[in-house]
Enzyme design. Structure first.
Site, PDB file in Angstrom:
ATOM      1  N   GLU A 181       1.005   2.773   3.851  1.00 56.65           N
ATOM      2  CA  GLU A 181       2.206   2.125   4.451  1.00 56.65           C
ATOM      3  C   GLU A 181       3.539   2.845   4.518  1.00 56.65           C
ATOM      4  O   GLU A 181       4.303   2.548   5.032  1.00 56.65           O
ATOM      5  CB  GLU A 181       2.595   0.767   3.466  1.00 56.65           C
ATOM      6  CG  GLU A 181       1.163  -0.316   4.019  1.00 56.65           C
ATOM      7  CD  GLU A 181       1.545  -1.594   3.492  1.00 56.65           C
ATOM      8  OE1 GLU A 181       1.301  -2.632   4.022  1.00 56.65           O
ATOM      9  OE2 GLU A 181       2.333  -1.773   2.461  1.00 56.65           O
ATOM     10  N   PHE A 193       0.724  -1.204  -0.081  1.00 58.78           N
ATOM     11  CA  PHE A 193       0.158  -0.153  -0.221  1.00 58.78           C
ATOM     12  C   PHE A 193       1.002   1.217   0.030  1.00 58.78           C
ATOM     13  O   PHE A 193       1.248   1.741   1.155  1.00 58.78           O
ATOM     14  CB  PHE A 193      -0.984  -0.122   1.331  1.00 58.78           C
ATOM     15  CG  PHE A 193      -1.909  -0.995   1.331  1.00 58.78           C
ATOM     16  CD1 PHE A 193      -3.270  -0.961   0.645  1.00 58.78           C
ATOM     17  CD2 PHE A 193      -1.600  -2.317   1.553  1.00 58.78           C
ATOM     18  CE1 PHE A 193      -4.310  -1.614   0.729  1.00 58.78           C
ATOM     19  CE2 PHE A 193      -2.786  -3.358   1.642  1.00 58.78           C
ATOM     20  CZ  PHE A 193      -4.024  -2.965   1.199  1.00 58.78           C
ATOM     21  N   ASP A 194       1.131   1.737  -1.146  1.00 63.09           N
ATOM     22  CA  ASP A 194       2.173   2.673  -1.480  1.00 63.09           C
ATOM     23  C   ASP A 194       1.890   3.992  -0.838  1.00 63.09           C
ATOM     24  O   ASP A 194       3.116   4.937  -0.244  1.00 63.09           O
ATOM     25  CB  ASP A 194       2.737   3.031  -2.724  1.00 63.09           C
ATOM     26  CG  ASP A 194       3.603   1.679  -3.172  1.00 63.09           C
ATOM     27  OD1 ASP A 194       4.183   1.027  -2.347  1.00 63.09           O
ATOM     28  OD2 ASP A 194       3.464   1.459  -4.476  1.00 63.09           O
ATOM     29  N   ASN A 211      12.107   0.537  -5.814  1.00 64.64           N
ATOM     30  CA  ASN A 211      12.416   0.365  -7.252  1.00 64.64           C
ATOM     31  C   ASN A 211      11.605   1.062  -8.335  1.00 64.64           C
ATOM     32  O   ASN A 211      12.087   1.348  -9.279  1.00 64.64           O
ATOM     33  CB  ASN A 211      12.620  -1.290  -7.597  1.00 64.64           C
ATOM     34  CG  ASN A 211      11.124  -1.824  -7.260  1.00 64.64           C
ATOM     35  OD1 ASN A 211      10.623  -1.705  -6.094  1.00 64.64           O
ATOM     36  ND2 ASN A 211      10.416  -2.382  -8.152  1.00 64.64           N
ATOM     37  N   TYR A 212      10.257   1.167  -7.784  1.00 62.88           N
ATOM     38  CA  TYR A 212       9.407   1.858  -8.911  1.00 62.88           C
ATOM     39  C   TYR A 212       9.527   3.533  -8.842  1.00 62.88           C
ATOM     40  O   TYR A 212       9.636   3.874  -7.693  1.00 62.88           O
ATOM     41  CB  TYR A 212       8.104   1.557  -8.480  1.00 62.88           C
ATOM     42  CG  TYR A 212       7.478   0.465  -9.649  1.00 62.88           C
ATOM     43  CD1 TYR A 212       7.245   0.835 -11.108  1.00 62.88           C
ATOM     44  CD2 TYR A 212       7.460  -0.972  -9.541  1.00 62.88           C
ATOM     45  CE1 TYR A 212       6.814  -0.152 -12.037  1.00 62.88           C
ATOM     46  CE2 TYR A 212       7.044  -2.048 -10.293  1.00 62.88           C
ATOM     47  CZ  TYR A 212       6.946  -1.376 -11.793  1.00 62.88           C
ATOM     48  OH  TYR A 212       6.347  -2.404 -12.635  1.00 62.88           O
ATOM     49  N   ASP A 213       9.139   4.156  -9.909  1.00 56.57           N
ATOM     50  CA  ASP A 213       8.937   5.572  -9.815  1.00 56.57           C
ATOM     51  C   ASP A 213       7.419   5.887 -10.447  1.00 56.57           C
ATOM     52  O   ASP A 213       7.325   5.296 -11.539  1.00 56.57           O
ATOM     53  CB  ASP A 213      10.143   6.059 -10.756  1.00 56.57           C
ATOM     54  CG  ASP A 213      11.415   6.086 -10.268  1.00 56.57           C
ATOM     55  OD1 ASP A 213      11.985   7.045  -9.359  1.00 56.57           O
ATOM     56  OD2 ASP A 213      12.025   4.860 -10.207  1.00 56.57           O
TER      57      ASP A 213
END
Length: 680
Positions: A341, A337-338, A421-423
């Site tokens: 969290e 849950f970006d 790791n993600y943008d």
């Protein structure tokens, strides 16, 4: 020999130096004073509106009041410290130069006690207005915990032994990345302890370690006891030691450079920024960088030439869940849950002109508080710029050879965020025809799994080989946007529009006719809806007080673009905690505390929080102040072209005026007569 001429010249120089020193000193004093004034004004923003973001001084005041009133330990953390949004009625009735409420909202976490508190501080009276414990919840992870958890994992003998089994004796060459724990076991739920899970990567001498996951190793850390509570080592799996830094030294021969493309506005920009209020082409809105939500827009309105009309009161990313489709226990807990969290807003990244935004843009800072409550400036995290986007409208008349055309100009307000790791990039795009669009960009590095495979095989069920020994795991990104709609007023309702093909009969002999059925969604429980491409389904928020020149209710339509469905099984645990992702559209009656689709505390959460709770009383949506929640997503089946960094994938939606104007609002735009140099 004594030189009388030289002495005269020397005395003359001394004379002028003495007299010039006075004005020079004055000039220097003025320059320094102006500079200090500029620095001071930057840190002490003028507070002239209830939605002005907290200043550094206000953040310090809020923390000092709490520390004075409550005996906090040295381990106390402040995961959230932001503006306590004032009452909506107060904001809508605000008039300049009138007093207004000014409060801060703070989440405090006491690690030793494993307790979470919420506080409200009155910044004008410097008093504690509210203090309450929120039982059985865990706030979002904060920066100091990542370093602490990595240190705990690396100190564990079992982890050290696992590394040695893989011939990794220099532990400095290994990076431990810590995640919120995701799906918990029954025992973990019962203890209520604050947990995180540590993943290991071989870093070597490279900065990009995501291409070298050390598969099969998972450590669970108890952040309260500061110990590894469980450790898994499922056996050695070969991992890539290739340099995945994707810089010129590792890429071989580069493509030929393109000729420079510049984007300029020689006559200046067309938007204006006053405090945190932006105006452009009839549009006006306020913005704020929220530590959890990221960029939030307020009081979005449009001036149609006669009056200023409200469209959206508050618009923001409410939650995002990223579930991974691998049943291996090392992977199945990964359902991030970006927003809730990890505090999405605190992870915003600095942008550069000519890179994330074009060189004609403006970059804005934001002031937030770190997990110790200390204010700091996030430099250049909000970008705003105008862009050309092709034709806005055109018609060519064959008889007269008349060619009427207007180019499309858009205003873009954007932020970028790196979550491990993600943008992600989220842009709010304002159009000249009254449309408000959301563009969500996904880029960065896919989360990889180490594998013994060097060629794609049928044994790889849960992902695709993107490089030798590197599997891209199937996953999804599901975003939920909260849109507090105020179309022409707070008295709104929602209509569902379905296109229906009509049967062949006397009125429709060729079977070519179709119509649109509009159905009011009268209550919250029935306003939980899904896309239906078979009926080109869309939704419209209409005013129950305002009508257009044709006698129809003025409205704004939700126009979906690309989307997906939530793929986990109906019985899957993630479907119960990310309930919002089970449906594309939810509509609720406005309540000030209902801000987050997965609930206030999704970290180590209980099932059915957030939207299921908000609709449980099934309130009326007829003529009410309503909130539209839209879930859109991407199902990502990785491909070799996504490696080692993926090109941007964009997904979004639009809020489009429908009957809001009496004609095309862009019809009266003047034709731009620009001098075009060079060849025609």
């Amino acid at each position: 020999m004594f030189n009388s001429r030289a002495l005269k010249e020397k005395n003359l120089c001394v004379f002028w130096h003495k007299w010039l020193a006075i004005p020079i000193a004055i000039i220097v004093f003025i320059v320094i004073s102006i500079g200090l004034m500029e620095v001071t004004s930057a840190k002490q923003q003028t507070i002239n509106h209830p939605l002005t973001p907290l200043t550094e001084l206000e953040i310090k005041t809020a923390v000092s009041v709490i520390k004075k009133e409550k005996p906090l330990t040295e381990m106390a953390a402040f995961p959230i410290l932001t503006l306590q949004e004032p009452d909506k009625t107060e904001v809508l009735n605000f008039k300049p130069n009138r007093p207004f409420q000014r409060q801060a909202f703070i989440v405090i976490y006491e690690q030793k006690q494993n307790k979470t508190y919420e506080a409200v501080v009155d910044l004008k009276t410097k008093t504690l207005s509210s203090w309450k414990e929120i039982p059985d919840v865990q706030p979002a992870m904060f920066f100091s915990e990542y370093e602490l958890a990595a240190k705990i994992v690396k100190s564990d003998p079992r982890w050290q032994q696992a590394m040695r089994k893989r011939s990794l004796t220099n532990f400095q060459q290994v990076t431990v990345s810590c995640w919120a724990p995701g799906i918990l076991s029954q025992e973990e739920h019962e203890t209520g302890d604050r947990l995180c899970r540590g993943l290991s990567y071989y870093k070597g001498n490279n900065w990009n370690y995501f291409g070298s996951p050390i598969e099969g190793v998972l450590a669970t850390v108890n952040l309260n006891t500061r110990k590894v509570t469980s450790f898994f080592d499922n056996g050695v799996v070969p991992f890539s030691k290739q340099n995945w830094n994707y810089d010129p030294k590792t890429l071989g021969k580069l493509q030929q450079s393109l000729k420079r493309l510049t984007i300029q506005q020689p006559n200046g920009i067309d938007f204006s920024i006053k405090g945190n209020e932006v105006s452009w082409q009839g549009w006006k809105f306020r913005y704020q960088m929220h530590p959890r939500d990221g960029l939030v827009l307020y009081l979005v309105s449009y001036n149609d030439g006669e009056k200023t009309r409200p469209v959206v009161y508050r618009a923001s990313l409410s939650e995002m869940v990223v579930p991974y489709g691998n049943p291996d226990p090392i992977w199945s807990f990964r359902n991030a849950f970006d927003v809730g969290e990890y505090n999405y807003g605190t992870l915003a990244t600095t942008m550069e002109l000519g890179k994330e935004i074009p060189e004609n843009g403006r970059l804005l800072d934001a002031v937030l508080a770190d997990d110790k409550g200390k204010p700091y400036v996030m430099p250049k995290v909000i970008g705003i710029y105008e862009r050309d986007d092709g034709m806005l409208w055109k018609h060519y008349e064959y008889i007269t050879k008349r060619n009427d055309v207007r180019r499309r100009r858009e205003l873009v307000v954007t932020t970028t965020t790196a979550i491990e790791n993600y943008d992600y990039g989220i842009s709010w795009v304002f159009h000249q025809d009254g449309t408000l669009e959301v563009e969500t960009d996904l880029t960065g590095i896919i989360l990889a799994q180490a594998t013994a495979s060097q060629k794609q095989s049928e044994n790889e069920l849960y992902g695709e080989l993107v490089a030798k020994n590197i599997l891209g795991v199937n996953h999804q990104h599901l975003f939920n946007f909260r849109l507090d709609m105020d179309v022409d007023s707070q008295a709104n309702q929602v209509m569902e529009m379905n296109v229906k093909a009509l049967p062949v009969n006397e009125k429709n002999p060729l079977g070519n006719a179709f119509t649109v059925e509009e159905t009011p969604l009268t209550k919250e429980a029935i306003a939980v809806r899904d896309l239906d491409i078979n009926h080109s389904r869309e939704w419209m928020i209409v005013s129950t007080k305002s009508k257009n020149a044709l006698g129809a209710a003025t409205g704004y339509m939700l126009m979906p673009a690309g989307n997906t469905v939530f793929f986990p099984d109906e019985s899957a645990h993630i479907r119960k905690t990310a309930t919002f992702a089970n449906h594309h559209v939810w509509v609720t009656k406005y309540q000030p505390g209902e801000l987050y689709a997965a609930g206030d505390y999704p970290n180590q959460t209980q099932p059915a929080k957030g939207l299921p709770e908000y609709i449980s009383n099934d309130e009326s949506l007829m003529g009410e102040d309503i909130v539209l929640w839209y879930t859109m997503g991407v199902t990502h089946i990785p491909r070799p072209e996504d490696w080692p960094v993926m090109t941007t994938h964009r997904v979004g939606f639009k809020l489009v005026p429908r009957g809001f104007f009496h004609r095309n609002p862009a019809i009266n735009l003047p034709e731009e007569r620009q001098k075009v140099e060079g060849r025609r």
